[in-house]
Design a protein around this motif. Sequence first.
Motif, PDB file in Angstrom:
ATOM      1  N   VAL A 201     -12.260   0.625  -1.476  1.00 61.00           N
ATOM      2  CA  VAL A 201     -11.470   0.235  -2.931  1.00 61.00           C
ATOM      3  C   VAL A 201     -12.414  -0.550  -3.481  1.00 61.00           C
ATOM      4  O   VAL A 201     -13.206  -1.152  -2.791  1.00 61.00           O
ATOM      5  CB  VAL A 201      -9.659  -0.498  -2.037  1.00 61.00           C
ATOM      6  CG1 VAL A 201      -9.148   0.666  -0.842  1.00 61.00           C
ATOM      7  CG2 VAL A 201     -10.271  -1.399  -0.928  1.00 61.00           C
TER       8      VAL A 201
ATOM      9  N   VAL B 162      -4.157  -1.664  -1.134  1.00 57.02           N
ATOM     10  CA  VAL B 162      -4.101  -1.445  -2.101  1.00 57.02           C
ATOM     11  C   VAL B 162      -3.251  -2.057  -2.693  1.00 57.02           C
ATOM     12  O   VAL B 162      -2.051  -2.230  -2.605  1.00 57.02           O
ATOM     13  CB  VAL B 162      -4.196   0.069  -2.335  1.00 57.02           C
ATOM     14  CG1 VAL B 162      -6.099   0.386  -1.816  1.00 57.02           C
ATOM     15  CG2 VAL B 162      -3.251   0.908  -1.829  1.00 57.02           C
TER      16      VAL B 162
ATOM     17  N   SER C  57     -14.927   2.450  -6.160  1.00 55.14           N
ATOM     18  CA  SER C  57     -13.254   2.824  -4.928  1.00 55.14           C
ATOM     19  C   SER C  57     -13.263   4.246  -4.494  1.00 55.14           C
ATOM     20  O   SER C  57     -14.433   5.409  -4.649  1.00 55.14           O
ATOM     21  CB  SER C  57     -11.782   2.936  -5.415  1.00 55.14           C
ATOM     22  OG  SER C  57     -12.029   3.516  -5.850  1.00 55.14           O
TER      23      SER C  57
ATOM     24  N   ASN D 198      -3.317   2.307  -7.077  1.00 54.38           N
ATOM     25  CA  ASN D 198      -3.819   2.661  -5.732  1.00 54.38           C
ATOM     26  C   ASN D 198      -5.264   2.592  -4.985  1.00 54.38           C
ATOM     27  O   ASN D 198      -5.348   3.274  -3.987  1.00 54.38           O
ATOM     28  CB  ASN D 198      -3.421   3.886  -5.636  1.00 54.38           C
ATOM     29  CG  ASN D 198      -1.359   3.820  -5.763  1.00 54.38           C
ATOM     30  OD1 ASN D 198      -0.973   2.550  -5.757  1.00 54.38           O
ATOM     31  ND2 ASN D 198      -0.815   5.010  -5.821  1.00 54.38           N
TER      32      ASN D 198
ATOM     33  N   SER E 245       0.572  -1.076  -0.119  1.00 57.98           N
ATOM     34  CA  SER E 245       0.215   0.152  -0.094  1.00 57.98           C
ATOM     35  C   SER E 245       0.438   1.072   0.095  1.00 57.98           C
ATOM     36  O   SER E 245       1.704   1.539   0.385  1.00 57.98           O
ATOM     37  CB  SER E 245      -1.158  -0.492   1.125  1.00 57.98           C
ATOM     38  OG  SER E 245      -1.869  -1.036   0.883  1.00 57.98           O
TER      39      SER E 245
ATOM     40  N   ASP F  34      -7.207  -0.010  -5.301  1.00 55.88           N
ATOM     41  CA  ASP F  34      -7.368  -2.060  -5.575  1.00 55.88           C
ATOM     42  C   ASP F  34      -6.872  -2.500  -4.881  1.00 55.88           C
ATOM     43  O   ASP F  34      -6.052  -2.363  -4.892  1.00 55.88           O
ATOM     44  CB  ASP F  34      -6.416  -2.288  -7.131  1.00 55.88           C
ATOM     45  CG  ASP F  34      -7.219  -2.313  -8.503  1.00 55.88           C
ATOM     46  OD1 ASP F  34      -8.574  -1.411  -8.896  1.00 55.88           O
ATOM     47  OD2 ASP F  34      -6.569  -1.920  -9.566  1.00 55.88           O
ATOM     48  N   GLY F  35      -8.426  -3.227  -4.346  1.00 52.65           N
ATOM     49  CA  GLY F  35      -8.302  -4.017  -2.754  1.00 52.65           C
ATOM     50  C   GLY F  35      -8.758  -5.908  -3.441  1.00 52.65           C
ATOM     51  O   GLY F  35      -8.962  -6.043  -4.532  1.00 52.65           O
TER      52      GLY F  35
END
Length: 212
Positions: A145, A71, A180, A203, A61, A205-206
């Motif tokens: 996210v 992320v 997100s 940054n 992250s 995306d999870g």
Amino acid sequence: DGLTYVWIPPGTFQMGCSVEDTECADNEKPAHRVTITRGFWIGQTEVTQEAWKKVMGTNPSYVNGAKLPVVNVGWEEARTYCQVAGMRLPTEAEWEYAARAGSSESRYGDLAVIAWYRGNSGGEPHEVAQKKANRFGLHDMLGNVAEWVSDWLADQYPPGNATDPKGPASGNLRVMRGGSYFHGPRFTRVSSRVGFLPTGHRNMDGVRCAGN
């Protein structure tokens, strides 16, 4: 991984573009009836940085915080995390069924109350479980996210009803759901679906794991 998982019972729901939703893209159509025959577990929250570090020993992250969602995670890494944690990625149908939690609307509540999105996030992710949960007790299914699911992206859903669908057998892009902190309202809907290369990293995306 130390996270809480919620049991989702089997059931049937209408997947895809919600009735009278004017913001739907073509890939959210046709709306169709889907039956989930097996109950499953799904994360009450998105995977946190604390959990990711516990399982993977790293933290990709860009903003650090134990309770912030992890992320900068690609699809392959998301799948690996879930497997190492003893879980798996949810199917796209499971994800939407869990997100709707019995609702037929495009969102399971007032957007500002249930989600961190472009209108209230300040351009950053926030600690998980700060927004109102849906009826299944799941937080941040919309916003905060975006979440990888297991399916390949299809241009449209196949016609007709489906039972435990798993998406196309192959493809180029994997599906991401929920929108997100970066996205506006159009992408922060339960039926919204976008595709990205499984090797891609962003940054926003999870991941949220599921399991049986």
